[in-house]
Design a protein around this motif. Structure first.
Motif, PDB file in Angstrom:
ATOM      1  N   ASP A  42      -8.464 -21.331  24.437  1.00 13.64           N
ATOM      2  CA  ASP A  42      -7.280 -20.513  24.165  1.00 13.64           C
ATOM      3  C   ASP A  42      -7.062 -19.475  25.268  1.00 13.64           C
ATOM      4  O   ASP A  42      -5.931 -19.258  25.707  1.00 13.64           O
ATOM      5  N   GLN A  43      -8.141 -18.855  25.725  1.00 14.85           N
ATOM      6  CA  GLN A  43      -8.031 -17.868  26.799  1.00 14.85           C
ATOM      7  C   GLN A  43      -7.536 -18.519  28.082  1.00 14.85           C
ATOM      8  O   GLN A  43      -6.639 -17.999  28.755  1.00 14.85           O
ATOM      9  N   LEU A  44      -8.126 -19.659  28.415  1.00 17.54           N
ATOM     10  CA  LEU A  44      -7.742 -20.327  29.664  1.00 17.54           C
ATOM     11  C   LEU A  44      -6.328 -20.886  29.599  1.00 17.54           C
ATOM     12  O   LEU A  44      -5.621 -20.908  30.601  1.00 17.54           O
ATOM     13  N   THR A  45      -5.893 -21.317  28.430  1.00 16.59           N
ATOM     14  CA  THR A  45      -4.520 -21.800  28.274  1.00 16.59           C
ATOM     15  C   THR A  45      -3.535 -20.660  28.502  1.00 16.59           C
ATOM     16  O   THR A  45      -2.501 -20.851  29.145  1.00 16.59           O
ATOM     17  N   ALA A  46      -3.866 -19.480  27.991  1.00 20.26           N
ATOM     18  CA  ALA A  46      -3.005 -18.313  28.210  1.00 20.26           C
ATOM     19  C   ALA A  46      -2.973 -17.934  29.694  1.00 20.26           C
ATOM     20  O   ALA A  46      -1.917 -17.577  30.233  1.00 20.26           O
ATOM     21  N   ILE A  47      -4.116 -18.028  30.350  1.00 19.63           N
ATOM     22  CA  ILE A  47      -4.174 -17.706  31.781  1.00 19.63           C
ATOM     23  C   ILE A  47      -3.381 -18.734  32.583  1.00 19.63           C
ATOM     24  O   ILE A  47      -2.674 -18.397  33.534  1.00 19.63           O
ATOM     25  N   ALA A  48      -3.481 -20.013  32.203  1.00 13.57           N
ATOM     26  CA  ALA A  48      -2.777 -21.081  32.930  1.00 13.57           C
ATOM     27  C   ALA A  48      -1.266 -20.965  32.797  1.00 13.57           C
ATOM     28  O   ALA A  48      -0.528 -21.508  33.620  1.00 13.57           O
ATOM     29  N   ALA A  49      -0.796 -20.264  31.780  1.00 18.01           N
ATOM     30  CA  ALA A  49       0.653 -20.094  31.608  1.00 18.01           C
ATOM     31  C   ALA A  49       1.241 -19.175  32.674  1.00 18.01           C
ATOM     32  O   ALA A  49       2.438 -19.243  32.954  1.00 18.01           O
ATOM     33  N   ASN A  50       0.405 -18.344  33.272  1.00 16.84           N
ATOM     34  CA  ASN A  50       0.853 -17.442  34.331  1.00 16.84           C
ATOM     35  C   ASN A  50       0.971 -18.238  35.637  1.00 16.84           C
ATOM     36  O   ASN A  50      -0.013 -18.816  36.107  1.00 16.84           O
ATOM     37  N   PRO A  51       2.153 -18.285  36.248  1.00 11.48           N
ATOM     38  CA  PRO A  51       2.321 -19.095  37.467  1.00 11.48           C
ATOM     39  C   PRO A  51       1.450 -18.637  38.637  1.00 11.48           C
ATOM     40  O   PRO A  51       1.103 -19.443  39.489  1.00 11.48           O
ATOM     41  N   PHE A  52       1.065 -17.371  38.671  1.00 14.71           N
ATOM     42  CA  PHE A  52       0.243 -16.870  39.767  1.00 14.71           C
ATOM     43  C   PHE A  52      -1.229 -17.223  39.586  1.00 14.71           C
ATOM     44  O   PHE A  52      -2.005 -17.114  40.526  1.00 14.71           O
ATOM     45  N   GLU A  53      -1.627 -17.639  38.410  1.00 12.88           N
ATOM     46  CA  GLU A  53      -3.020 -17.979  38.126  1.00 12.88           C
ATOM     47  C   GLU A  53      -3.224 -19.477  37.921  1.00 12.88           C
ATOM     48  O   GLU A  53      -4.290 -19.906  37.524  1.00 12.88           O
ATOM     49  N   ARG A  54      -2.231 -20.276  38.203  1.00 17.16           N
ATOM     50  CA  ARG A  54      -2.266 -21.706  37.910  1.00 17.16           C
ATOM     51  C   ARG A  54      -3.053 -22.527  38.931  1.00 17.16           C
ATOM     52  O   ARG A  54      -3.523 -23.617  38.633  1.00 17.16           O
ATOM     53  N   ARG A  55      -3.214 -22.031  40.119  1.00 18.30           N
ATOM     54  CA  ARG A  55      -3.813 -22.818  41.205  1.00 18.30           C
ATOM     55  C   ARG A  55      -5.214 -23.353  40.900  1.00 18.30           C
ATOM     56  O   ARG A  55      -5.489 -24.530  41.154  1.00 18.30           O
ATOM     57  N   PRO A  56      -6.157 -22.558  40.363  1.00 21.78           N
ATOM     58  CA  PRO A  56      -7.493 -23.116  40.101  1.00 21.78           C
ATOM     59  C   PRO A  56      -7.484 -24.273  39.105  1.00 21.78           C
ATOM     60  O   PRO A  56      -8.342 -25.143  39.156  1.00 21.78           O
ATOM     61  N   PHE A  57      -6.511 -24.299  38.228  1.00 20.88           N
ATOM     62  CA  PHE A  57      -6.437 -25.362  37.230  1.00 20.88           C
ATOM     63  C   PHE A  57      -6.008 -26.690  37.844  1.00 20.88           C
ATOM     64  O   PHE A  57      -6.212 -27.736  37.238  1.00 20.88           O
ATOM     65  N   MET A  58      -5.426 -26.655  39.043  1.00 18.70           N
ATOM     66  CA  MET A  58      -5.064 -27.896  39.729  1.00 18.70           C
ATOM     67  C   MET A  58      -6.301 -28.594  40.268  1.00 18.70           C
ATOM     68  O   MET A  58      -6.333 -29.813  40.374  1.00 18.70           O
ATOM     69  N   TYR A  59      -7.324 -27.813  40.611  1.00 12.92           N
ATOM     70  CA  TYR A  59      -8.532 -28.378  41.198  1.00 12.92           C
ATOM     71  C   TYR A  59      -9.593 -28.710  40.160  1.00 12.92           C
ATOM     72  O   TYR A  59     -10.418 -29.584  40.367  1.00 12.92           O
ATOM     73  N   LEU A  60      -9.599 -27.991  39.051  1.00 18.16           N
ATOM     74  CA  LEU A  60     -10.612 -28.172  38.019  1.00 18.16           C
ATOM     75  C   LEU A  60      -9.920 -28.185  36.661  1.00 18.16           C
ATOM     76  O   LEU A  60      -9.398 -27.171  36.214  1.00 18.16           O
ATOM     77  N   ASP A  61      -9.921 -29.330  36.019  1.00 17.21           N
ATOM     78  CA  ASP A  61      -9.255 -29.458  34.722  1.00 17.21           C
ATOM     79  C   ASP A  61     -10.246 -29.118  33.608  1.00 17.21           C
ATOM     80  O   ASP A  61     -10.671 -29.977  32.835  1.00 17.21           O
ATOM     81  N   ILE A  62     -10.620 -27.864  33.556  1.00 16.35           N
ATOM     82  CA  ILE A  62     -11.611 -27.418  32.582  1.00 16.35           C
ATOM     83  C   ILE A  62     -11.051 -27.422  31.161  1.00 16.35           C
ATOM     84  O   ILE A  62     -11.796 -27.591  30.199  1.00 16.35           O
TER      85      ILE A  62
END
Length: 87
Positions: A42-62
């Protein structure tokens, strides 16, 4: 390694959330692990919603990995399901 990464001044919100989770993992009962994974997801999903914090999620699909641990399914199955939803 943890200390080195913890001392870095340029940490992203994803890293901070994962470090907090890892720090609290020692106090977590193995029976409560699914709940802890759900909270982290839930925390990471909220963080991924922010366009400025989305980049690490492209490399690691945690998030997919966490979903697989929560649902007791292989990561591959979770990723295939997400891919089918994108079509």
């Amino acid at each position: 390694m943890y200390r080195y990464l913890g001392k870095m001044n340029d940490q992203q919100q994803m890293q901070v959330a994962i470090f907090k989770f890892l720090r609290s993992l020692g106090d977590t009962n193995p029976r409560e692990l699914k709940g802890a994974f759900t909270q982290l997801k839930d925390q990471l999903t909220a963080i991924a919603a922010n366009p400025f914090e989305r980049r690490p999620f492209m490399y690691l699909d945690i998030i997919s990995w966490l979903e697989s641990k929560i649902e007791n399914r292989p990561v591959q199955e979770i990723m295939q399901r997400k891919f089918e939803l994108l079509k």
